[in-house]
Enzyme design. Structure first.
Site, PDB file in Angstrom:
ATOM      1  N   HIS A 197     -23.205 -51.766 -30.993  1.00 57.20           N
ATOM      2  CA  HIS A 197     -23.312 -51.179 -32.427  1.00 57.20           C
ATOM      3  C   HIS A 197     -24.825 -50.826 -32.737  1.00 57.20           C
ATOM      4  CE1 HIS A 197     -21.932 -51.340 -36.915  1.00 57.20           C
ATOM      5  NE2 HIS A 197     -23.197 -50.851 -37.050  1.00 57.20           N
ATOM      6  N   HIS A 199     -27.352 -47.553 -34.560  1.00 60.55           N
ATOM      7  CA  HIS A 199     -27.684 -46.303 -35.334  1.00 60.55           C
ATOM      8  C   HIS A 199     -28.797 -45.745 -34.884  1.00 60.55           C
ATOM      9  CE1 HIS A 199     -25.073 -47.485 -38.957  1.00 60.55           C
ATOM     10  NE2 HIS A 199     -25.451 -48.545 -38.502  1.00 60.55           N
ATOM     11  N   LYS A 213     -14.739 -45.181 -36.426  1.00 62.44           N
ATOM     12  CA  LYS A 213     -15.402 -46.171 -37.373  1.00 62.44           C
ATOM     13  C   LYS A 213     -14.962 -45.708 -38.697  1.00 62.44           C
ATOM     14  CE  LYS A 213     -18.278 -49.036 -39.023  1.00 62.44           C
ATOM     15  NZ  LYS A 213     -19.934 -49.181 -38.902  1.00 62.44           N
ATOM     16  N   HIS A 224     -16.526 -51.601 -40.925  1.00 60.13           N
ATOM     17  CA  HIS A 224     -17.388 -52.124 -41.959  1.00 60.13           C
ATOM     18  C   HIS A 224     -16.595 -52.840 -42.884  1.00 60.13           C
ATOM     19  CE1 HIS A 224     -21.493 -52.176 -44.035  1.00 60.13           C
ATOM     20  NE2 HIS A 224     -20.706 -52.782 -44.804  1.00 60.13           N
ATOM     21  N   HIS A 229     -20.564 -56.430 -37.167  1.00 57.49           N
ATOM     22  CA  HIS A 229     -21.587 -57.074 -37.971  1.00 57.49           C
ATOM     23  C   HIS A 229     -21.267 -58.249 -38.826  1.00 57.49           C
ATOM     24  CE1 HIS A 229     -21.022 -54.093 -40.853  1.00 57.49           C
ATOM     25  NE2 HIS A 229     -21.529 -53.214 -40.109  1.00 57.49           N
ATOM     26  N   ASP A 231     -26.666 -53.400 -34.498  1.00 53.62           N
ATOM     27  CA  ASP A 231     -26.837 -52.709 -35.997  1.00 53.62           C
ATOM     28  C   ASP A 231     -28.249 -52.379 -36.228  1.00 53.62           C
ATOM     29  OD1 ASP A 231     -25.627 -51.566 -37.941  1.00 53.62           O
ATOM     30  OD2 ASP A 231     -25.402 -53.104 -39.458  1.00 53.62           O
TER      31      ASP A 231
END
Ligand code: DOR
Ligand code: ZN
Length: 345
Positions: free
Chosen positions: A14, A16, A100, A137, A175, A248
């Protein structure tokens, strides 16, 4: 005492990576440590089409420094208008690794997210049938719910019914931050797994207010009470195949963090593997580290384990307060602290 630890090369399930100049600034940190990474699709606009994902993947690969071997695994951002055929086709073509799900308005660039998961029935049936993981999420967006309770309420309101209705759907609860999430995943059987970030292993909610407001400890889901941190730590080091590494890492420019309404996200990529190693060391669980960092993730996703290895050594290293220059300067997780492990290049 273990002084050197050699493990199968890890993956980050995971991350970004952003786009443009920021992408070029952050990719080397992830590629230096991880063989593969699940790349979040919350760009503006989000990655929803196969062609967008292919173009983004090419931009990521162009940002990988010469000599580093790194494979980005792309994800499809689900909207209310998600197209099951596009999803199935992209998975069959090997473009998407997963979908996602952001509840609409839960976090950064989630305004195109899903307003009602029940309206996605056809998409969920497709994912279940083709064995494509759904990454979630897991926070309710109801503003009436206390922000510290949004994950636990999501488990009860959304995740438990979803798992009941789609028992063969592969789900990664992303997360996780609470004892409730740990308990749910532990009780759910082999189709449900969770990623765990370094910050949720190191910080409790005091970190947000440590002598003043601390924007660089702010991410979503927010860090919770100590008892939750301890539950998440116990899950990470338990050896259970349901828990694996997902940083994350979520970079934001410093002036967007240190602001009246600062962005959520902790940039932990530069020292991620050392940060996790320190936790396993503190918990006397270094023997469980390779499973968490390098084995449980690929097994859950049905991907081969990496064959190369990396070595960490016990050696204090000071994490700089800032990384990068000018507008691209970022404050890393653990900035100004010393971590007790070092990745040997
Ligand atoms: O803290 C976070 N930052 N949580 C998320 O869910 C999104 C991420 C981001 O993209 O900045
Ligand atoms: Zn994220």
């Amino acid at each position: 005492m273990t002084e050197r630890l050699t493990i199968r090369r890890p993956d980050d399930w995971h991350v970004h990576l952003r786009d443009g100049a920021m992408l070029h600034a952050v990719v080397p940190h992830t590629a230096r440590q991880f063989a593969r990474a699940i790349v979040m699709p919350n760009l503006a606009p989000p990655i929803t089409r196969i062609a967008d994902a292919e173009a983004y993947r090419a931009r990521i690969l162009a940002a990988v420094p010469e000599g580093m071997d790194f494979t980005p695994l792309m994800t499809c951002y689900l909207t209310d208008a998600a197209d099951p055929q596009e999803i199935e086709r992209g998975f069959a073509q090997g473009v998407w690794a997963a979908c996602k799900l952001y509840p609409a308005h839960a976090t950064t660039n989630s305004s195109h997210g899903v307003t009602d998961i029940r309206a996605l029935r056809t998409v969920l049936e497709t994912l279940q049938r083709i064995g494509m993981p759904l990454l979630i999420h897991g926070e309710v967006t109801d503003r009436e719910i206390d922000i510290f309770d949004r994950e636990a309420v999501f488990v009860e309101r959304t995740l438990a019914p979803l798992v009941r209705d789609f028992p063969a759907l592969k789900i990664v609860f992303e997360h996780i931050t609470t004892a409730e999430a740990v308990d749910f995943v532990t009780a759910s059987g082999p189709m449900v797994a969770a990623t765990i970030t370094p910050q949720h292993l190191h910080l409790n909610r005091n970190a947000l207010f440590d002598g003043g407001l601390r924007p660089h400890a702010y991410c979503l889901p927010v860090v919770k009470r100590e008892r939750h941190r301890l539950a998440v730590r116990a899950a990470a080091v338990s050896g259970s195949p349901a828990f694996f590494l997902g940083t994350d890492s979520a970079p934001h420019e410093i002036d967007r963090k240190e602001a009246a309404c600062g962005c959520a996200g902790i940039f932990n990529a530069p020292y991620a593997i050392e940060s996790y190693a320190a936790v396993f060391d503190e918990e006397s669980a270094l023997d469980k580290f390779a499973g968490f960092a390098s084995e449980h993730g690929p097994r859950f996703y049905g991907l081969p384990l990496n064959t190369e290895t990396v070595t960490l050594e016990r050696a204090g290293q000071r994490v700089p307060d800032r990384i990068g220059e000018g507008a691209l300067a970022l404050v890393p997780f653990h900035g100004g602290e010393t971590i007790g492990w070092r990745l040997v290049d």
